[in-house]
Design an enzyme around this catalytic site. Structure first.
Site, PDB file in Angstrom:
ATOM      1  N   GLU A 176      -5.291  14.506   1.000  1.00 25.21           N
ATOM      2  CA  GLU A 176      -6.682  14.547   0.544  1.00 25.21           C
ATOM      3  C   GLU A 176      -7.657  14.361   1.693  1.00 25.21           C
ATOM      4  O   GLU A 176      -8.805  14.786   1.631  1.00 25.21           O
ATOM      5  CB  GLU A 176      -6.925  13.467  -0.511  1.00 25.21           C
ATOM      6  CG  GLU A 176      -6.765  12.044   0.012  1.00 25.21           C
ATOM      7  CD  GLU A 176      -7.045  10.976  -1.021  1.00 25.21           C
ATOM      8  OE1 GLU A 176      -7.591  11.307  -2.089  1.00 25.21           O
ATOM      9  OE2 GLU A 176      -6.692   9.803  -0.767  1.00 25.21           O
ATOM     10  N   THR A 194       0.841  -1.187   0.000  1.00 27.39           N
ATOM     11  CA  THR A 194       0.000   0.000   0.000  1.00 27.39           C
ATOM     12  C   THR A 194       0.875   1.236   0.000  1.00 27.39           C
ATOM     13  O   THR A 194       1.787   1.351   0.820  1.00 27.39           O
ATOM     14  CB  THR A 194      -0.977   0.066   1.204  1.00 27.39           C
ATOM     15  OG1 THR A 194      -1.670   1.318   1.168  1.00 27.39           O
ATOM     16  CG2 THR A 194      -0.278  -0.078   2.540  1.00 27.39           C
ATOM     17  N   MET A 254      -2.388  11.904  -2.112  1.00 25.84           N
ATOM     18  CA  MET A 254      -3.236  10.844  -1.579  1.00 25.84           C
ATOM     19  C   MET A 254      -2.965  10.599  -0.101  1.00 25.84           C
ATOM     20  O   MET A 254      -1.880  10.864   0.399  1.00 25.84           O
ATOM     21  CB  MET A 254      -3.015   9.546  -2.361  1.00 25.84           C
ATOM     22  CG  MET A 254      -3.693   9.524  -3.725  1.00 25.84           C
ATOM     23  SD  MET A 254      -3.396   7.930  -4.551  1.00 25.84           S
ATOM     24  CE  MET A 254      -4.510   8.110  -5.963  1.00 25.84           C
ATOM     25  N   GLY A 255      -3.967  10.062   0.563  1.00 27.78           N
ATOM     26  CA  GLY A 255      -3.878   9.767   1.992  1.00 27.78           C
ATOM     27  C   GLY A 255      -5.155  10.175   2.679  1.00 27.78           C
ATOM     28  O   GLY A 255      -5.304  11.314   3.092  1.00 27.78           O
ATOM     29  N   ARG A 256      -6.076   9.244   2.787  1.00 27.06           N
ATOM     30  CA  ARG A 256      -7.395   9.561   3.326  1.00 27.06           C
ATOM     31  C   ARG A 256      -7.350   9.736   4.843  1.00 27.06           C
ATOM     32  O   ARG A 256      -7.906  10.676   5.391  1.00 27.06           O
ATOM     33  CB  ARG A 256      -8.370   8.433   2.950  1.00 27.06           C
ATOM     34  CG  ARG A 256      -9.830   8.832   2.978  1.00 27.06           C
ATOM     35  CD  ARG A 256     -10.195   9.702   1.812  1.00 27.06           C
ATOM     36  NE  ARG A 256     -11.640   9.876   1.699  1.00 27.06           N
ATOM     37  CZ  ARG A 256     -12.217  10.915   1.111  1.00 27.06           C
ATOM     38  NH1 ARG A 256     -11.453  11.860   0.600  1.00 27.06           N
ATOM     39  NH2 ARG A 256     -13.517  11.009   1.034  1.00 27.06           N
ATOM     40  N   ASP A 295      -0.128   3.924   0.954  1.00 29.02           N
ATOM     41  CA  ASP A 295      -0.545   4.683   2.137  1.00 29.02           C
ATOM     42  C   ASP A 295       0.349   4.422   3.343  1.00 29.02           C
ATOM     43  O   ASP A 295       0.337   5.203   4.299  1.00 29.02           O
ATOM     44  CB  ASP A 295      -1.996   4.358   2.497  1.00 29.02           C
ATOM     45  CG  ASP A 295      -2.979   4.880   1.463  1.00 29.02           C
ATOM     46  OD1 ASP A 295      -2.735   5.971   0.922  1.00 29.02           O
ATOM     47  OD2 ASP A 295      -3.976   4.193   1.191  1.00 29.02           O
ATOM     48  N   ARG A 341       0.900   6.739  -7.789  1.00 27.75           N
ATOM     49  CA  ARG A 341       0.958   5.314  -7.488  1.00 27.75           C
ATOM     50  C   ARG A 341       1.339   4.442  -8.699  1.00 27.75           C
ATOM     51  O   ARG A 341       1.475   3.229  -8.557  1.00 27.75           O
ATOM     52  CB  ARG A 341      -0.374   4.835  -6.898  1.00 27.75           C
ATOM     53  CG  ARG A 341      -1.522   4.698  -7.853  1.00 27.75           C
ATOM     54  CD  ARG A 341      -2.782   4.290  -7.098  1.00 27.75           C
ATOM     55  NE  ARG A 341      -3.843   3.868  -7.984  1.00 27.75           N
ATOM     56  CZ  ARG A 341      -5.102   3.672  -7.632  1.00 27.75           C
ATOM     57  NH1 ARG A 341      -5.441   3.877  -6.369  1.00 27.75           N
ATOM     58  NH2 ARG A 341      -6.006   3.283  -8.482  1.00 27.75           N
TER      59      ARG A 341
END
Length: 412
Positions: A245, A143, A189-191, A145, A300
């Site tokens: 994000e 991932t 990215m990165g919730r 993340d 990604r």
């Protein structure tokens, strides 16, 4: 150790990375070379491929094409986002998986993915044990993340971090060519975890990166954000900001889902992503040139900026999964442990219980975020910098990347 002869299957799940196929290749190559593994299958679109009995016979692939998987981004076998139900509530899928496993004599199951994938792995492993069907199950992490519990870092993160830092350095140069100032807001990215956005600090460490960084580990304050941006802009004539994000207000609401107004940052509905929304707020507040940039999928799938360290460690994770399963171990996920050899970064694998990993998120430590909550500390730089090292010798064809071309012949 009890020898277990039978076939194996590997599936890929969740969002792709630029090195997930290196892990798949680690599994496939090691399995093909193991005398106790009688056949090696690749599931089409993850667990859905098992449920639909659509399994590729990996022994039919050309060895050189398989090797190219190390340098091929995205999920070569196809991915999915499929949340399996609790088997105590509905065991339909699990019975079907067992049926397919019996049909092909599958005794080894490897699942290559993130949090939800480890949950799937865990559920399948426990069901097989309860059913009395011997099948060794191993999770292979991935991932960008970087939020899997228990592992120092995740395969895929380093290459995405390298892409982000490099892109920030390039945008930094572009944003300063004119004699008029500009504010640049980059959405990364990165919730729920800010590891990727924090990587933008690597660019700053080397003189060409964001002035401000905001992560979802802390609550976002729009007024403080505007004050930070205005202060930097007045001091330097330019300002670059990196935002996750998933930044959110104190009430938990995502900033990207907020409504904004021309006066105080709230009121008018905005279309587009977070960078565009914040750029509009800043422009209305400060009346200067503002540009919003969303890196989106590029971060990604940027295999051309992959970390050689990441590629080799990703392969190592897949290889370790097969070796441990063949040695009689099951119900685990391969993880990374950081160490040093002669004063230099080194990494080795360890095993974690699937139950401990499934559905837990690892976030950026709060002590790695500065007191103003608008940047990261030196501890993060020291953590991330060793991971992005090394330049892979990417195969090219007429100046363009040469990615793997698999035949994907279905097993009978």
């Amino acid at each position: 150790m009890k020898e277990l002869k039978g076939a194996c299957v590997i599936g890929q799940s969740g969002g792709p990375t630029s090195v997930i196929n290196a892990s798949a290749y680690g599994v496939i190559r090691t399995a093909l070379d193991n005398p106790n593994i009688t056949a090696v299958f690749g599931a089409e679109h993850g667990i859905k491929g098992v449920l639909n009995d659509r399994l590729f016979d990996m022994s039919k692939e050309d060895a050189k094409e398989l090797e190219l998987l190390k340098y091929t981004p995205s999920s070569a076998l196809g991915s999915c986002r499929y949340k399996m139900k609790d088997p105590d509530v509905d065991d339909t899928d699990y019975k079907r998986i067992l049926e397919v496993f019996r049909k092909h004599d599958i005794r080894y199951f490897f699942y290559n993915g993130g949090n939800d994938s480890m949950d799937t792995c865990n559920k399948i492993s426990k069901f097989m044990q309860r059913s009395g069907y011997e099948c060794r199950v191993m999770g292979v992490p991935k991932t960008i993340d970087n939020d899997l519990f228990g592992t120092d870092h995740c395969p895929g993160y380093a290459s995405a971090a390298k892409y982000i830092a490099t892109s920030c350095m390039e945008v930094y140069q572009d944003a300063r060519v004119y004699d008029t100032g500009m504010i640049c807001i980059i959405e990364i990215m990165g919730r729920h975890a800010g590891w990727l956005t924090a990587a933008a600090a690597l660019a700053t460490e080397y003189g060409a990166g964001p002035d401000l960084i905001y992560l979802p580990e802390t609550d976002f304050d729009i007024d403080k954000f505007l004050a930070d941006v205005e202060r930097v802009y007045k001091e330097r004539g330019n300002c670059m900001v990196a935002v996750s994000e998933g930044i959110h207000y104190a009430d938990g609401g995502f900033v990207s889902e907020a409504k904004t107004s021309a006066t105080d940052g709230f009121g008018h509905a905005q279309l587009g992503g977070l960078a565009a929304l914040l750029a509009n707020v800043v422009k209305e507040k400060l009346g200067v040139k503002v540009r919003g940039i969303e890196l989106s999928l590029l971060q990604r799938c940027g295999a051309h900026l992959a970390s050689e360290t990441d590629i080799e460690e990703s392969f190592m994770a897949g290889k370790a999964a097969v070796e441990n399963a063949a040695a009689g171990i099951t119900d685990k996920m391969v993880a990374f442990e950081r160490g040093e050899i002669d004063g230099h970064y080194a990494c080795k694998t360890k095993l974690l219980n699937l139950t401990d990993v499934a559905n837990f998120e690892k976030k950026v430590p709060l002590e790695w975020i500065n007191a103003e909550q608008n940047f990261v500390t030196k501890e993060f730089i020291d953590y991330a910098l060793p991971l992005i090292q090394g330049e892979p010798k990417l195969p090219k064809e007429d100046g363009l990347p040469r990615f793997a071309r698999l035949k994907k012949e279905l097993a009978k």
